[in-house]
Design a protein around this motif. Structure first.
Motif, PDB file in Angstrom:
ATOM      1  N   ASP A   3     114.563 126.934  19.700  1.00  0.00           N
ATOM      2  CA  ASP A   3     113.497 128.297  19.322  1.00  0.00           C
ATOM      3  C   ASP A   3     113.113 128.876  20.606  1.00  0.00           C
ATOM      4  O   ASP A   3     112.557 129.724  20.687  1.00  0.00           O
ATOM      5  N   GLY A   4     113.966 128.612  21.922  1.00  0.00           N
ATOM      6  CA  GLY A   4     113.868 129.471  23.214  1.00  0.00           C
ATOM      7  C   GLY A   4     112.942 129.044  23.972  1.00  0.00           C
ATOM      8  O   GLY A   4     112.783 129.853  25.086  1.00  0.00           O
ATOM      9  N   ARG A   5     112.288 128.209  23.755  1.00  0.00           N
ATOM     10  CA  ARG A   5     110.866 127.749  24.582  1.00  0.00           C
ATOM     11  C   ARG A   5     111.557 127.107  25.934  1.00  0.00           C
ATOM     12  O   ARG A   5     110.851 127.018  27.004  1.00  0.00           O
ATOM     13  N   MET A   6     112.658 126.465  25.858  1.00  0.00           N
ATOM     14  CA  MET A   6     113.439 125.587  26.880  1.00  0.00           C
ATOM     15  C   MET A   6     114.747 126.205  27.108  1.00  0.00           C
ATOM     16  O   MET A   6     115.360 126.668  25.987  1.00  0.00           O
ATOM     17  N   PRO A   7     115.253 126.895  28.187  1.00  0.00           N
ATOM     18  CA  PRO A   7     116.502 127.196  28.563  1.00  0.00           C
ATOM     19  C   PRO A   7     117.773 126.277  27.765  1.00  0.00           C
ATOM     20  O   PRO A   7     117.380 124.899  28.113  1.00  0.00           O
ATOM     21  N   ARG A   8     118.815 126.804  27.448  1.00  0.00           N
ATOM     22  CA  ARG A   8     119.809 125.884  26.991  1.00  0.00           C
ATOM     23  C   ARG A   8     120.325 125.260  28.224  1.00  0.00           C
ATOM     24  O   ARG A   8     120.187 125.786  29.545  1.00  0.00           O
ATOM     25  N   PRO A   9     121.164 124.260  28.134  1.00  0.00           N
ATOM     26  CA  PRO A   9     121.663 123.381  29.118  1.00  0.00           C
ATOM     27  C   PRO A   9     122.689 124.247  30.149  1.00  0.00           C
ATOM     28  O   PRO A   9     123.522 125.184  29.473  1.00  0.00           O
ATOM     29  N   ASP A  10     122.695 124.184  31.464  1.00  0.00           N
ATOM     30  CA  ASP A  10     123.785 125.041  32.078  1.00  0.00           C
ATOM     31  C   ASP A  10     125.170 124.528  32.027  1.00  0.00           C
ATOM     32  O   ASP A  10     126.272 125.049  32.412  1.00  0.00           O
ATOM     33  N   ARG A  11     125.206 122.887  31.878  1.00  0.00           N
ATOM     34  CA  ARG A  11     126.396 122.221  31.876  1.00  0.00           C
ATOM     35  C   ARG A  11     126.461 121.339  30.686  1.00  0.00           C
ATOM     36  O   ARG A  11     125.511 120.752  30.142  1.00  0.00           O
ATOM     37  N   VAL A  12     127.692 121.370  29.952  1.00  0.00           N
ATOM     38  CA  VAL A  12     127.821 120.403  28.749  1.00  0.00           C
ATOM     39  C   VAL A  12     129.075 119.492  28.950  1.00  0.00           C
ATOM     40  O   VAL A  12     130.311 120.049  29.376  1.00  0.00           O
TER      41      VAL A  12
ATOM     42  N   SER B  73     107.126 127.194  34.078  1.00  0.00           N
ATOM     43  CA  SER B  73     106.464 128.022  33.118  1.00  0.00           C
ATOM     44  C   SER B  73     105.920 127.580  31.840  1.00  0.00           C
ATOM     45  O   SER B  73     105.145 128.188  31.310  1.00  0.00           O
ATOM     46  N   ARG B  74     106.072 126.230  31.777  1.00  0.00           N
ATOM     47  CA  ARG B  74     105.553 125.578  30.438  1.00  0.00           C
ATOM     48  C   ARG B  74     104.010 125.643  30.308  1.00  0.00           C
ATOM     49  O   ARG B  74     103.548 125.113  31.711  1.00  0.00           O
ATOM     50  N   PRO B  75     103.255 126.110  29.452  1.00  0.00           N
ATOM     51  CA  PRO B  75     101.906 125.937  29.540  1.00  0.00           C
ATOM     52  C   PRO B  75     101.544 124.712  29.517  1.00  0.00           C
ATOM     53  O   PRO B  75     102.079 123.609  28.952  1.00  0.00           O
ATOM     54  N   ALA B  76     100.425 124.071  30.105  1.00  0.00           N
ATOM     55  CA  ALA B  76      99.717 123.086  30.327  1.00  0.00           C
ATOM     56  C   ALA B  76      99.712 122.428  28.891  1.00  0.00           C
ATOM     57  O   ALA B  76      98.957 122.889  28.141  1.00  0.00           O
ATOM     58  N   THR B  77     100.241 121.084  28.887  1.00  0.00           N
ATOM     59  CA  THR B  77      99.994 120.583  27.515  1.00  0.00           C
ATOM     60  C   THR B  77      98.428 120.123  27.215  1.00  0.00           C
ATOM     61  O   THR B  77      98.036 119.361  28.112  1.00  0.00           O
TER      62      THR B  77
ATOM     63  N   THR C 157     111.451 116.606  21.216  1.00  0.00           N
ATOM     64  CA  THR C 157     110.463 117.761  21.124  1.00  0.00           C
ATOM     65  C   THR C 157     111.279 119.103  22.064  1.00  0.00           C
ATOM     66  O   THR C 157     111.340 119.971  21.803  1.00  0.00           O
ATOM     67  N   LEU C 158     111.831 118.324  23.318  1.00  0.00           N
ATOM     68  CA  LEU C 158     112.388 119.469  23.980  1.00  0.00           C
ATOM     69  C   LEU C 158     114.041 119.866  23.286  1.00  0.00           C
ATOM     70  O   LEU C 158     114.009 121.045  23.885  1.00  0.00           O
ATOM     71  N   LYS C 159     114.325 119.343  22.515  1.00  0.00           N
ATOM     72  CA  LYS C 159     115.255 119.771  21.976  1.00  0.00           C
ATOM     73  C   LYS C 159     115.014 120.857  20.955  1.00  0.00           C
ATOM     74  O   LYS C 159     115.918 121.958  20.646  1.00  0.00           O
ATOM     75  N   ILE C 160     113.820 120.698  20.213  1.00  0.00           N
ATOM     76  CA  ILE C 160     113.372 121.625  19.507  1.00  0.00           C
ATOM     77  C   ILE C 160     113.136 123.102  20.365  1.00  0.00           C
ATOM     78  O   ILE C 160     113.304 124.291  19.695  1.00  0.00           O
TER      79      ILE C 160
END
Length: 330
Positions: free
Chosen positions: A173-182, A207-211, A166-169
């Motif tokens: 779609d921009g709800r989680m920042p892309r990784p700083d390092r790869v 910043s993530r709304p409470a699930t 889910t976090l990859k999704i």
């Protein structure tokens, strides 16, 4: 004021590029002496790099990405190349390996809170959505894996964080920042998997709304959700099974929940497919072969998506029907 040795050690660990520039001599990393034509394996090069920067050895897979990008030269010797001495795997001359290890290294400028865009500062401001979360201390530039972020999120909120898939999704779609390092990005220290700076990860967690648990079985919905339902005409009076909003439901499961909640048969599967085509029902969140985990064998919807559809306004009888004209009498 800090001890010179402590500053030197900190720079060497966190900003190796800056540290190397400040060293004098031809061997700033203190690499073992030897003949320039000595043959080293890729694993040995990784071990030397790890020892030079006081960390674990650089993984062979990471070094291979450096080869493909040209950061590390291709091997000087290969198995069966007909040269002496004979080798049974790729090897590099010590001079080639040391040229890689002593190369100029890029360093990331440390970003302070002041330099962050206002949109990223807002979640951490006093009174923000996650201002009350207790998060472990640490340096802003510490690197965290996706699983470490999930573990911190889970501990802070007292319930399981979204699954890794889910976090990859969320990243897409921009709800989680892309990784700083790869892996293979040429930065130091090298990483074997995508990683986030602690400051980036904590900005997301706060910043993530409470699930929220969907359904109304004993769980009070947030006022913002009730307002959204009211403005969109969604029904808040339906009794729906509890569960995580990221649970996956099939079309038949959605029909069964709809039937039980409304007390009458839900639209047929073929009708719901028509609803999807004309926009009255959301398209599935997951489809076979979409590359996400877990894999699915048929179209599926997240519980949150499905429940927004199930809470659709009650469908009235069309005008002209006997009931509407009052012609139906017992």
């Amino acid at each position: 004021m800090y001890e010179e040795d402590e500053v030197d050690e900190w720079l060497r660990k966190n900003f190796p590029g800056v540290w190397i520039k400040g060293q004098k001599g031809r061997n700033p990393l203190g690499l073992p002496p030897g003949d320039a034509s000595d043959l080293l394996t890729l694993q040995r090069i990784g071990e030397l790099e790890g020892r030079a920067f006081n960390r674990d050895a650089t993984d062979v897979r990471t070094l291979r990405t450096y080869i493909s990008k040209g950061t590390l030269a291709r091997p000087d010797r290969k198995a069966g190349d007909g040269r002496k001495p004979e080798v049974n795997e790729d090897r590099w001359f010590r001079s080639t390996a040391y040229a890689y290890l002593n190369r100029p290294r890029r360093t990331r400028r440390q970003t302070t809170v002041v330099e962050q865009p206002a949109s990223e500062q807002q979640p951490q401001a006093s009174g923000g959505p996650g201002a009350d979360l207790e998060l472990p201390g640490g340096d802003d530039q510490d690197l965290l894996t996706l699983e470490q972020i999930r573990a911190i999120d889970t501990a802070a909120r007292g319930r399981p964080a979204p699954k890794a898939a889910t976090l990859k999704i969320y990243q897409r779609d921009g709800r989680m920042p892309r990784p700083d390092r790869v892996p293979g990005d040429g930065e130091e220290p090298a990483v074997d998997e995508p990683m986030w700076h602690r400051s980036t990860a904590y900005g997301f967690i706060r910043s993530r709304p409470a699930t929220r648990r969907t359904g109304t079985s004993g769980v009070q919905q947030a006022g913002s959700e009730r307002k959204a339902q009211a403005s969109g005409g969604l029904r808040a009076d339906l009794e729906l099974p509890g569960g995580d909003e990221q649970d996956l439901l099939t079309l038949e499961q959605i029909r069964a929940i709809d039937t039980a909640a409304r007390g009458r048969p839900a639209p047929k599967a073929s009708t719901l497919q028509v609803y999807q085509s004309d926009g009255r029902m959301p398209r599935p969140d997951r489809v076979p072969g979409d590359g996400e985990e877990p894999a699915v064998d048929e179209p599926m919807w997240y519980r949150s998506t499905a429940y927004r559809f199930v809470r659709r306004p009650a469908t009235g009888r069309p005008r002209g029907s006997k009931v509407a004209r009052g012609e139906s009498r017992g």
